[in-house]
Write an enzyme that holds these catalytic residues in place. Structure first.
Site, PDB file in Angstrom:
ATOM      1  N   SER A 120       0.841  -1.196   0.000  1.00 46.23           N
ATOM      2  CA  SER A 120       0.000   0.000   0.000  1.00 46.23           C
ATOM      3  C   SER A 120       0.872   1.241   0.000  1.00 46.23           C
ATOM      4  O   SER A 120       2.038   1.212   0.435  1.00 46.23           O
ATOM      5  CB  SER A 120      -0.895   0.004   1.239  1.00 46.23           C
ATOM      6  OG  SER A 120      -1.536   1.251   1.394  1.00 46.23           O
ATOM      7  N   TYR A 162      -2.506  -0.802  10.308  1.00 43.26           N
ATOM      8  CA  TYR A 162      -2.443  -1.017   8.868  1.00 43.26           C
ATOM      9  C   TYR A 162      -1.111  -0.515   8.310  1.00 43.26           C
ATOM     10  O   TYR A 162      -0.445  -1.198   7.517  1.00 43.26           O
ATOM     11  CB  TYR A 162      -3.617  -0.290   8.203  1.00 43.26           C
ATOM     12  CG  TYR A 162      -3.750  -0.525   6.721  1.00 43.26           C
ATOM     13  CD1 TYR A 162      -4.275  -1.705   6.220  1.00 43.26           C
ATOM     14  CD2 TYR A 162      -3.349   0.456   5.811  1.00 43.26           C
ATOM     15  CE1 TYR A 162      -4.402  -1.917   4.850  1.00 43.26           C
ATOM     16  CE2 TYR A 162      -3.468   0.263   4.443  1.00 43.26           C
ATOM     17  CZ  TYR A 162      -3.996  -0.932   3.966  1.00 43.26           C
ATOM     18  OH  TYR A 162      -4.109  -1.131   2.614  1.00 43.26           O
TER      19      TYR A 162
END
Length: 690
Positions: free
Chosen positions: A567, A580
């Site tokens: 990501s 995350y």
């Protein structure tokens, strides 16, 4: 029961009835091999000048009778073709060129390589097929005498020669000298029947096949004293669980061994008839006699590789050794076969076996894709049936090595292979995508499949994965997509997903680590359970999948590509996403560590870092959407539109964008890149690798 002729469905014209009868014949694999056989009809047609001419309609080269349509037949000016009967000899090249000039339309396919056989017989409809029962007669040592005994004066025997001008002349001469004949039996080859109508020719084929089957069964019962074919089973089949356990351990190594000249997909066939033959007393010698029909050769080669395995005394390690050594011996023997039989200028060939017989386990068929491997296995089923029938009648015989080579490397036979679509960028490769039911997973799977890969969709949402697999199979071909349930946080579940992949395709070339989970919460509001769950999926899950992939790829010895979908957050963290951010950053470090360890084995590990991909996503929950909307001060139902209208620098990222990046890393375009990071961020300021 074979399908009966239906006049209402057959149509009224000669061509319509030819198509109908051809499809009936092609629907029965015991009569017609895949893409084998050829049919014809002679009719009166009006040409482009308005003149009525005689036309020979014949199957186009490379088409399949089971699915044949009007566009697969070629029309030839029959009177022009018939003048060739006056010739004494004609080369294949001359024949092809001449027939191209006889076509009534230039955009029709090239005529079947056995067109002249149809043309020279004075009957309105002619069918040439390869029925198991008839070929059993044609591949016995006393074939001619047995045909006379079983069929009397109704059948004409023609000694073997390769299809072409000379055989066509020989068949026509034999029929002229036997006006009472109803059919021709071609030694080591097949059957020719005819009739005044398509129905008469079709029904004659069925009648002769049924008579042959009954004759064989009567001899089989007498010879085997109770039905023990092939001398009886000496190596009983292992249980299904035992077979699968052994295959899971050896198939990646086998795939590597047969892929030296080009990657292969492996299809496992453990049908009862295969197990009974492979484990029989006769199989070690009988399987090496040769192919049962020239039609099989291009798909199966002249002989299979037989592995002398006995599970009563040999274990998995021994089986693996036997397979590797067997593939090496087969390749050496095949190269010697080419050297002995080839002529100057002939193309070389892949020396790997197409069929591998393993007592107690079954048959392994190899091919450039699963479909081709399945067709090879299907043709070997036909070979087993022929060998059974021939052994019941007398002694099975086959083509000589030179005869086999002359068919396998016959330019007119090789031409059929050129009719297949060109191989795409990822042809022959197998890819597993975790999170395959989600937006990015779906897009990646579709893009890799479009470029020729077989794709395995692994997801904890099995129903969603099955939906994606069904859609892809309908678009790119049966057997090209597989759905497996996989919880990436569970070691056993990951191992089972890889086991299913191995048993379905033989191995794996590409892994896309894409399973996802998201958490948006301030640090002080993040619970330990939430932290652990995010890291279980995004760190531990990626580790378990990558570890299993490396094990398999090293066993294959073919290298491979592992792709992590991380990501933008791994490079530029977002606020209120500590779990995350940390997990995605760990993914990058894990990927680079694996790249460092596996580069010497030809395994590349690269990472894609996309920014928020909303379309089709399953990880961005309603809670996340509500939090994002609050942070931007907008209603939640306006969030998607808000993302679409970001600044001109910021372009929304879609799953297909990530899929293109995955294709780059999966393909040979990135063959010299490992440990790399590719951002797909739409212009996020500062979201680049430092």
């Amino acid at each position: 029961m074979r399908p009966a002729w239906d006049d209402r469905a057959a149509g009224t014209t000669d061509l319509e009835q030819l198509i109908y009868g051809s499809r009936l014949l092609g629907s029965d694999p015991t009569i017609v091999n895949w893409k084998g056989g050829n049919t014809s009809a002679k009719s009166a047609e009006v040409d482009h000048t308005g003149k009525t001419i005689r036309v020979l309609w014949v199957k186009g080269s490379g088409s399949d009778l089971a699915t044949i349509t009007r566009k697969d037949f070629v029309g030839l000016r029959f009177d022009e073709v018939l003048t060739l009967q006056a010739r004494e000899a004609m080369s294949d090249d001359e024949m092809v060129d001449y027939l191209l000039r006889c076509m009534i339309h230039p955009q029709q396919p090239r005529a079947s390589i056995e067109t002249l056989l149809h043309a020279f017989l004075p009957f309105a409809h002619v069918d040439h097929t390869h029925p198991d029962a008839i070929i059993a007669f044609c591949t016995t040592k006393r074939g001619e005498a047995l045909v006379a005994e079983a069929f009397g004066r109704r059948a004409v025997w023609v000694p073997y020669q390769r299809p072409g001008f000379a055989l066509s002349k020989a068949v026509a001469a034999a029929v002229r000298s036997h006006p009472q004949a109803e059919a021709v039996f071609l030694a080591k080859h097949g059957l020719v029947t005819w009739g005044a109508t398509a129905r008469e020719s079709y029904e004659r084929t069925l009648r002769l096949v049924a008579e042959g089957e009954r004759f064989i069964e009567s001899r089989a019962s007498a010879r085997t004293s109770g039905g023990a074919v092939f001398g009886g089973v000496t190596v009983p089949p292992l249980s299904a669980e035992g077979r699968q356990a052994l295959l899971t351990s050896v198939l990646p190594t086998v795939r590597g061994a047969v892929s030296r000249a080009g990657r292969k997909v492996i299809y496992v066939d453990d049908a009862d008839e295969v197990l009974n033959f492979a484990g029989s007393a006769a199989a070690p010698q009988l399987s090496q006699v040769g192919s049962a029909c020239p039609d099989h050769l291009v798909s199966t080669k002249h002989v299979p590789l037989f592995i002398p395995f006995d599970p009563a005394r040999d274990d998995g390690d021994r089986l693996q050794t036997l397979l590797v050594e067997g593939c090496e011996r087969y390749a050496e023997a095949y190269r010697a076969y080419l050297k002995a039989c080839a002529r100057p200028g002939d193309p070389g060939g892949d020396p790997a076996p197409r069929i591998i017989l393993i007592p107690g386990i079954g048959l392994l068929a190899t091919g450039k894709d699963k479909f081709m491997a399945m067709q090879a296995a299907g043709l070997y089923h036909r070979a087993i049936a022929v060998m059974r029938g021939a052994s019941a009648l007398d002694q099975f015989v086959s083509l000589s090595e030179q005869e086999a080579y002359d068919v396998e490397y016959w330019p007119l036979e090789l031409y059929k292979l050129t009719l297949a679509p060109p191989e795409r960028e990822l042809s022959r490769r197998v890819a597993l995508i975790t999170g395959g039911a989600g937006g990015i997973g779906r897009a990646v799977a579709a893009r890799l499949a479009e470029e020729g890969a077989h794709v395995v969709l692994a997801d904890i949402d099995q129903a969603g994965a099955e939906e994606v697999a069904a859609d892809l199979s309908s678009r790119v071909g049966e057997g090209r997509a597989l759905a497996v349930r996989c919880d990436v946080t569970d070691d056993a579940s990951v191992a089972e997903a890889f086991r299913t992949t191995i048993l379905t395709y033989g191995g794996l070339d590409i892994v896309v680590n894409n399973a996802g989970i998201a958490l948006a919460a301030p640090l002080e509001a993040t619970t330990l359970a939430q932290w652990r769950r995010v890291h279980d999926v995004l760190t531990t899950g990626y580790f378990l999948v990558a570890r299993e992939a490396v094990r398999m790829m090293k066993a294959q010895g073919l290298g491979g590509s592992i792709i992590f979908v991380a990501s933008k957050n791994a490079l530029v963290p977002s606020k209120e996403a500590s779990a995350y951010n940390a997990a995605k950053a760990a993914e990058i470090h894990l990927a680079r560590t694996i790249a460092e360890e596996t580069g010497s084995a030809g395994i590349r590990v690269n990472t894609i870092c996309p920014d928020a991909v909303l379309e089709g996503s399953k990880i961005w929950t309603s809670a996340w959407r509500e939090e994002r909307a609050r942070s931007y001060g907008i209603p939640v139902d306006q969030l998607d539109e808000f993302y679409r209208r970001r600044t001109t620098l910021r372009v929304n990222v879609f799953p297909r964008d990530v899929a293109e990046a995955a294709l780059f890393f999966a393909s040979d375009r990135s063959a010299k890149t490992t440990g790399g990071i590719l951002t797909v961020d739409g212009g996020v300021a500062g979201a680049y690798v430092r």
